[in-house]
Design a protein around this motif. Structure first.
Motif, short mmCIF file in Angstrom:
data_model
loop_
_atom_site.label_atom_id
_atom_site.label_comp_id
_atom_site.label_asym_id
_atom_site.label_seq_id
_atom_site.Cartn_x
_atom_site.Cartn_y
_atom_site.Cartn_z
N MET A 1 0.93 -1.09 -0.07
CA MET A 1 -0.01 0.02 -0.01
C MET A 1 0.94 1.22 -0.15
N HIS A 3 1.01 4.87 1.37
CA HIS A 3 0.40 5.43 2.71
C HIS A 3 0.58 7.03 2.25
N THR A 30 -7.62 3.52 -5.84
CA THR A 30 -8.76 2.70 -4.94
C THR A 30 -7.76 1.30 -4.70
N GLU A 34 -3.63 4.26 0.67
CA GLU A 34 -4.50 4.47 2.08
C GLU A 34 -4.22 5.84 2.41
N THR A 36 -4.06 8.85 5.68
CA THR A 36 -4.44 9.39 6.95
C THR A 36 -4.47 10.70 6.81
N GLU A 76 -13.87 8.10 0.93
CA GLU A 76 -14.09 6.87 1.28
C GLU A 76 -15.53 6.75 0.23
N ILE A 80 -11.40 4.58 -1.29
CA ILE A 80 -10.04 4.98 -0.56
C ILE A 80 -10.21 4.58 0.92
N PRO A 81 -9.29 3.68 1.45
CA PRO A 81 -9.52 3.77 3.06
C PRO A 81 -8.87 4.67 3.65
N THR A 82 -9.41 5.33 4.64
CA THR A 82 -8.64 6.52 5.25
C THR A 82 -8.79 6.24 6.86
N SER A 83 -8.15 7.14 7.55
CA SER A 83 -8.32 7.24 8.93
C SER A 83 -7.89 8.74 9.30
#
Length: 144
Positions: A1, A3, A30, A34, A36, A76, A80-83
């Motif tokens: 991934m 980041h 996608t 990932e 942040t 999202e 796309i994965p997020t935090s």
């Protein structure tokens, strides 16, 4: 991934679409990216004859600005994965520290709209990140 640390200021009245598009336009976004999302509550202290107010008195770790939530929701929605992460302090220093802490592959920041003369120089936070980062930095500038 791959980041990405995406720094989002809380002072935007609307979702910074240019930031989202910069990330979603990355190759294989996608499948291989990932994100942040970082918001830094800028440290300050104000004093007058009535006393003083410090940013420490006002900072709430859980008080995520609407602009940050908007960016998260749009990323999202794009798959796309997020935090989310929120810090308190000097924005430039915190962005670089979090990038190191998370060992991200790249940093994304948003510049501000500038006059023709001002376009020759970035803002102090953006400029500091560009000069001090050991990682690739993408700068999104607002559309005309």
């Amino acid at each position: 991934m791959y980041h990405v640390l995406l720094a989002v200021s809380g002072d935007h009245e609307s979702t910074p679409h240019d930031l989202v598009e910069l990330v979603t336009d990355l190759p294989s976004a996608t499948e291989e990216v990932e994100v942040t999302i970082l918001n830094v509550f800028e440290e300050f202290e104000v004093k007058d004859e009535g006393g003083s107010v410090s940013s420490k008195d006002l900072y709430e770790d859980s008080a995520t600005p609407d602009a940050v939530i908007g960016v998260r929701d749009r990323l999202e929605d794009a798959g796309i994965p997020t935090s989310l992460r929120r810090e308190h302090g000097d924005p430039g220093e915190e962005i670089l520290a979090v990038a190191d802490d998370l060992d991200v592959d790249a940093i994304v920041v948003q510049g501000r709209k500038r006059s023709p003369v001002g376009k020759a120089l970035f803002g102090s936070v953006t400029q500091g990140i560009l000069l001090d980062s050991t990682r690739p930095v993408f700068v999104s500038t607002p559309g005309e």
